[in-house]
Design an enzyme around this catalytic site. Structure first.
Site, PDB file in Angstrom:
ATOM      1  N   ASN A   1       0.852  -1.194   0.000  1.00 48.36           N
ATOM      2  CA  ASN A   1       0.000   0.000   0.000  1.00 48.36           C
ATOM      3  C   ASN A   1       0.883   1.237   0.000  1.00 48.36           C
ATOM      4  O   ASN A   1       2.011   1.204   0.492  1.00 48.36           O
ATOM      5  CB  ASN A   1      -0.859  -0.014   1.271  1.00 48.36           C
ATOM      6  CG  ASN A   1      -1.778   1.197   1.365  1.00 48.36           C
ATOM      7  OD1 ASN A   1      -2.403   1.606   0.383  1.00 48.36           O
ATOM      8  ND2 ASN A   1      -1.862   1.782   2.555  1.00 48.36           N
TER       9      ASN A   1
ATOM     10  N   HIS B   1       0.765   5.123   1.476  1.00 51.20           N
ATOM     11  CA  HIS B   1       0.034   5.938   2.446  1.00 51.20           C
ATOM     12  C   HIS B   1       0.665   7.331   2.504  1.00 51.20           C
ATOM     13  O   HIS B   1       1.896   7.457   2.569  1.00 51.20           O
ATOM     14  CB  HIS B   1       0.091   5.263   3.832  1.00 51.20           C
ATOM     15  CG  HIS B   1      -0.695   6.006   4.854  1.00 51.20           C
ATOM     16  ND1 HIS B   1      -2.069   5.942   4.915  1.00 51.20           N
ATOM     17  CD2 HIS B   1      -0.309   6.862   5.830  1.00 51.20           C
ATOM     18  CE1 HIS B   1      -2.498   6.721   5.901  1.00 51.20           C
ATOM     19  NE2 HIS B   1      -1.456   7.295   6.473  1.00 51.20           N
TER      20      HIS B   1
ATOM     21  N   SER C   1       4.717   6.829   2.522  1.00 48.27           N
ATOM     22  CA  SER C   1       5.312   5.522   2.828  1.00 48.27           C
ATOM     23  C   SER C   1       4.691   4.442   1.956  1.00 48.27           C
ATOM     24  O   SER C   1       3.475   4.428   1.765  1.00 48.27           O
ATOM     25  CB  SER C   1       5.041   5.140   4.295  1.00 48.27           C
ATOM     26  OG  SER C   1       5.409   6.174   5.178  1.00 48.27           O
TER      27      SER C   1
ATOM     28  N   ASP D   1      -2.533   0.364   8.300  1.00 51.29           N
ATOM     29  CA  ASP D   1      -1.347   1.224   8.085  1.00 51.29           C
ATOM     30  C   ASP D   1      -0.194   0.914   9.045  1.00 51.29           C
ATOM     31  O   ASP D   1       0.556   1.815   9.437  1.00 51.29           O
ATOM     32  CB  ASP D   1      -1.733   2.713   8.205  1.00 51.29           C
ATOM     33  CG  ASP D   1      -2.772   3.134   7.181  1.00 51.29           C
ATOM     34  OD1 ASP D   1      -2.800   2.534   6.086  1.00 51.29           O
ATOM     35  OD2 ASP D   1      -3.556   4.055   7.474  1.00 51.29           O
TER      36      ASP D   1
END
Ligand code: GAR
Length: 196
Positions: free
Chosen positions: A111, A113, A140, A149
């Protein structure tokens, strides 16, 4: 023996600018990955048009068509597996994933973020960075684990927070960096340079 080119499925919910930077990178001759699918949970996601124009297979699986998170996630999992994805890249995908889905792609699910994790998990990261008075902010790329997260970080980029920044100016500065680090992280993963 020909080397296997890593197949990447990108999950989006909206604009798809990170997806676009990944598509641009994948078109480079030396790129070790290909995009095999762009999947959106929203039929009106702008990024779907971009992907279609680039000739990438797209799919729409709308969360509101499923009775619960698990059945929605199962449908997405089925679609991703049908397209033989090695890696699943969340790029502005704004749904929380079930532990079952995360487990199914463990070590292959990443992912991006818009903050320097572990700072500012969740939503409205730029607003919160401005309010907290930090001097640096950023983005990130991380492995996804069931906790939101919180998975191991693969890459980060820092930007300064300027005195006259508002949410839009700060978001734009961070986004420029997102577009650099996400393709880099995918290359590193595809080349086996990083492991979960
Ligand atoms: C990006 O800034 C990404 O980091 C963020 O959404 C934006 C999507 O933009 N993701 C999250 O907030 C995930 N929690 P894009 O659709 O243009 O790539």
């Amino acid at each position: 023996m020909t080397k296997h080119t890593s197949q990447v499925a990108i999950l989006i919910s909206g604009r798809g600018s990170n997806m676009q930077s990944i598509l641009a990178d994948s078109a480079q001759a030396d790129c070790p990955y290909q995009v095999c699918l762009v999947l959106s949970n929203r039929a009106d996601a702008q990024g779907l048009n971009t992907a279609q124009a680039a000739g990438i297979p797209t799919a729409v699986i709308q969360h509101q068509d499923y009775p619960d998170r698990i059945s929605f996630d199962q449908q997405m999992q089925h679609c991703i597996q049908t397209h033989h994805a090695d890696v699943v890249a969340l790029a502005g995908f704004m749904r929380i994933l079930s532990a079952e889905f995360v487990q199914a792609f463990s070590g292959r699910l990443i992912n991006i973020h818009p903050s320097l994790l572990p700072e500012f998990k969740g939503l409205h990261t730029h607003q919160r960075a401005l309010e907290s008075g930090v001097k640096e902010h950023g983005a990130s790329v991380h492995f996804v684990t069931p906790e939101l997260d919180a998975g191991p970080i693969i890459a980060q980029a820092r930007v300064p927070v300027l005195a006259d920044d508002d949410v839009d100016s700060l978001a734009a500065r961070v986004l420029e960096q997102e577009h650099l680090i996400y393709p880099q992280a995918l290359r590193a993963l595809a080349q086996g340079e990083i492991k979960f």
